[in-house]
Write a protein that holds these residues in place. Structure first.
Motif, PDB file in Angstrom:
ATOM      1  N   THR A  34      40.534  37.411  34.176  1.00  0.00           N
ATOM      2  CA  THR A  34      41.958  37.152  34.340  1.00  0.00           C
ATOM      3  C   THR A  34      42.753  38.359  34.810  1.00  0.00           C
ATOM      4  O   THR A  34      43.938  38.228  35.121  1.00  0.00           O
ATOM      5  CB  THR A  34      42.557  36.671  33.006  1.00  0.00           C
ATOM      6  N   TYR A  35      42.145  39.566  34.845  1.00  0.00           N
ATOM      7  CA  TYR A  35      42.923  40.732  35.262  1.00  0.00           C
ATOM      8  C   TYR A  35      43.351  40.591  36.717  1.00  0.00           C
ATOM      9  O   TYR A  35      42.624  40.089  37.560  1.00  0.00           O
ATOM     10  CB  TYR A  35      42.160  42.035  35.030  1.00  0.00           C
ATOM     11  N   GLU A  79      45.131  46.491  34.976  1.00  0.00           N
ATOM     12  CA  GLU A  79      44.722  45.476  34.008  1.00  0.00           C
ATOM     13  C   GLU A  79      43.210  45.471  33.835  1.00  0.00           C
ATOM     14  O   GLU A  79      42.702  45.256  32.719  1.00  0.00           O
ATOM     15  CB  GLU A  79      45.204  44.098  34.456  1.00  0.00           C
ATOM     16  N   ARG A  80      42.481  45.717  34.919  1.00  0.00           N
ATOM     17  CA  ARG A  80      41.026  45.756  34.815  1.00  0.00           C
ATOM     18  C   ARG A  80      40.582  46.918  33.930  1.00  0.00           C
ATOM     19  O   ARG A  80      39.671  46.780  33.106  1.00  0.00           O
ATOM     20  CB  ARG A  80      40.398  45.876  36.200  1.00  0.00           C
ATOM     21  N   GLU A  81      41.211  48.071  34.084  1.00  0.00           N
ATOM     22  CA  GLU A  81      40.847  49.228  33.268  1.00  0.00           C
ATOM     23  C   GLU A  81      41.104  48.957  31.790  1.00  0.00           C
ATOM     24  O   GLU A  81      40.302  49.320  30.930  1.00  0.00           O
ATOM     25  CB  GLU A  81      41.624  50.452  33.741  1.00  0.00           C
ATOM     26  N   ARG A  82      42.222  48.293  31.494  1.00  0.00           N
ATOM     27  CA  ARG A  82      42.500  47.952  30.090  1.00  0.00           C
ATOM     28  C   ARG A  82      41.484  46.942  29.575  1.00  0.00           C
ATOM     29  O   ARG A  82      41.039  47.016  28.415  1.00  0.00           O
ATOM     30  CB  ARG A  82      43.919  47.392  29.958  1.00  0.00           C
ATOM     31  N   PHE A  83      41.110  45.998  30.428  1.00  0.00           N
ATOM     32  CA  PHE A  83      40.121  44.990  30.048  1.00  0.00           C
ATOM     33  C   PHE A  83      38.787  45.651  29.701  1.00  0.00           C
ATOM     34  O   PHE A  83      38.155  45.314  28.695  1.00  0.00           O
ATOM     35  CB  PHE A  83      39.946  44.003  31.203  1.00  0.00           C
ATOM     36  N   LEU A  84      38.364  46.613  30.508  1.00  0.00           N
ATOM     37  CA  LEU A  84      37.107  47.308  30.248  1.00  0.00           C
ATOM     38  C   LEU A  84      37.184  48.123  28.954  1.00  0.00           C
ATOM     39  O   LEU A  84      36.214  48.207  28.194  1.00  0.00           O
ATOM     40  CB  LEU A  84      36.753  48.220  31.418  1.00  0.00           C
ATOM     41  N   GLU A  90      32.234  36.933  22.091  1.00  0.00           N
ATOM     42  CA  GLU A  90      32.173  35.898  23.123  1.00  0.00           C
ATOM     43  C   GLU A  90      32.399  36.505  24.513  1.00  0.00           C
ATOM     44  O   GLU A  90      33.151  37.476  24.666  1.00  0.00           O
ATOM     45  CB  GLU A  90      33.231  34.827  22.866  1.00  0.00           C
ATOM     46  N   LEU A  91      31.766  35.917  25.513  1.00  0.00           N
ATOM     47  CA  LEU A  91      31.953  36.378  26.892  1.00  0.00           C
ATOM     48  C   LEU A  91      33.399  36.160  27.322  1.00  0.00           C
ATOM     49  O   LEU A  91      33.946  35.069  27.173  1.00  0.00           O
ATOM     50  CB  LEU A  91      31.018  35.596  27.826  1.00  0.00           C
ATOM     51  N   LEU A  92      34.004  37.223  27.889  1.00  0.00           N
ATOM     52  CA  LEU A  92      35.389  37.156  28.350  1.00  0.00           C
ATOM     53  C   LEU A  92      35.520  37.270  29.862  1.00  0.00           C
ATOM     54  O   LEU A  92      36.540  36.861  30.429  1.00  0.00           O
ATOM     55  CB  LEU A  92      36.229  38.261  27.698  1.00  0.00           C
ATOM     56  N   GLY A  93      34.529  37.836  30.523  1.00  0.00           N
ATOM     57  CA  GLY A  93      34.648  38.011  31.968  1.00  0.00           C
ATOM     58  C   GLY A  93      33.361  38.522  32.578  1.00  0.00           C
ATOM     59  O   GLY A  93      32.460  38.998  31.867  1.00  0.00           O
ATOM     60  N   THR A 126      41.634  37.650  48.181  1.00  0.00           N
ATOM     61  CA  THR A 126      41.776  39.069  48.484  1.00  0.00           C
ATOM     62  C   THR A 126      42.024  39.841  47.202  1.00  0.00           C
ATOM     63  O   THR A 126      42.907  39.475  46.415  1.00  0.00           O
ATOM     64  CB  THR A 126      42.935  39.308  49.460  1.00  0.00           C
ATOM     65  N   GLY A 127      41.231  40.876  46.962  1.00  0.00           N
ATOM     66  CA  GLY A 127      41.426  41.687  45.783  1.00  0.00           C
ATOM     67  C   GLY A 127      41.253  40.887  44.503  1.00  0.00           C
ATOM     68  O   GLY A 127      40.278  40.161  44.330  1.00  0.00           O
ATOM     69  N   PHE A 128      42.242  40.988  43.611  1.00  0.00           N
ATOM     70  CA  PHE A 128      42.166  40.336  42.311  1.00  0.00           C
ATOM     71  C   PHE A 128      42.929  39.012  42.276  1.00  0.00           C
ATOM     72  O   PHE A 128      43.009  38.379  41.218  1.00  0.00           O
ATOM     73  CB  PHE A 128      42.727  41.259  41.231  1.00  0.00           C
ATOM     74  N   ALA A 129      43.509  38.601  43.390  1.00  0.00           N
ATOM     75  CA  ALA A 129      44.336  37.393  43.405  1.00  0.00           C
ATOM     76  C   ALA A 129      43.509  36.151  43.108  1.00  0.00           C
ATOM     77  O   ALA A 129      42.330  36.064  43.455  1.00  0.00           O
ATOM     78  CB  ALA A 129      45.021  37.248  44.765  1.00  0.00           C
ATOM     79  N   ALA A 130      44.149  35.179  42.466  1.00  0.00           N
ATOM     80  CA  ALA A 130      43.493  33.903  42.214  1.00  0.00           C
ATOM     81  C   ALA A 130      43.347  33.149  43.527  1.00  0.00           C
ATOM     82  O   ALA A 130      44.219  33.212  44.398  1.00  0.00           O
ATOM     83  CB  ALA A 130      44.306  33.079  41.221  1.00  0.00           C
TER      84      ALA A 130
END
Length: 258
Positions: A35-36, A41-46, A71-74, A174-178
């Motif tokens: 979801t990042y 946001e990815r760095e915080r997720f890691l 549980e698996l988150l990503g 593109t990139g992190f976009a949904a």
């Protein structure tokens, strides 16, 4: 079912798959299921999860788990640069079909998930399957675990030996976009295959050598992506890589780049 990954690390197939749709960043040749929405946001997720992840110069594939629930988150996977020939790709068994399931880590510790080495393209690029090695094709698969929509882990003798992305054209972004929630158009699917042909065959080497015919084909593909009037989000995702190749090889005079 208990699954073994690299380093002897294990997880149990339990619960529901991830609800987020896969994001195929074509320019970066990565598939993200998380979801990042940006680098921060990815760095915080890691930081807030555990599992397989980047460390200094090491960039393995990623499976990240919740610290408390396990549980698996990503997940984040890289496409291999080596493409299996059509004859070997045809050996990829169609069964068993993917069955949805979540992953529960058997213990809360980090591990390393080695990137896959071989890429199998289904006819029409309706699926991309990434394998640990070609030996996987010599024996039947035990299971396909669908950890998210269109994303499955391939299991052989209780070990994860690869992963697959079904309908990759629809996941383009593109990139992190949904990605666009609507299905990819027929025109986009044709352009996607043309782009895959360019980046996964010797045609890319001819482009880098500035072969005139290859550069003509590259410019034609660049023009087609620019002119596509529908499905612009996915066309832009494909064009992000193709435009870079045009700039590096078709727009610059001189011999091959070092």
């Amino acid at each position: 079912m208990r699954l073994t990954l690299d380093d002897g690390w294990t997880a149990t197939v339990e619960g529901r798959p991830l609800r987020v749709a896969p994001r195929f960043d074509f320019a970066d040749q990565r598939v993200r299921v998380a979801t990042y929405a940006d680098v921060e946001e990815r760095e915080r997720f890691l930081t807030d999860t555990f599992g397989s992840g980047p460390w200094l110069w090491d960039t393995p594939d990623e499976l990240r788990f919740d610290v408390r629930s396990r549980e698996l988150l990503g997940a984040e996977f890289q496409l291999p640069s080596r493409v299996v020939d059509a004859e070997d790709s045809a050996r990829l068994p169609p069964t068993p079909t993917a069955r949805p399931g979540g992953l529960l880590a058997d213990e809360a510790r980090d591990f390393r998930l080695e990137v896959t080495a071989e890429l199998c393209r289904a006819p029409g690029d309706t699926a991309l399957t990434c394998l640990r090695d070609l030996d996987v094709l010599d024996r039947p698969l035990e299971a396909r675990v669908g950890i998210a929509r269109d994303v499955a882990l391939l299991i052989q003798d209780g070990t994860v030996v690869g992963w697959s992305l079904t309908d990759p054209a629809t996941s383009l972004t593109t990139g992190f976009a949904a990605p666009d929630p609507a299905p990819a158009t027929p025109a986009t699917r044709l352009l996607f295959t043309a782009c895959m042909d360019l980046v996964t065959t010797p045609l890319l080497d001819r482009v880098k050598d500035r072969d005139p015919d290859a550069l003509t084909g590259l410019r034609a593909l660049d023009h087609a992506l620019r002119e596509q009037s529908e499905d612009r989000h996915r066309a832009d995702a494909l064009h992000a890589l193709i435009a870079g190749l045009v700039e590096d090889y078709a727009d610059r005079p001189g011999g091959p780049k070092p």
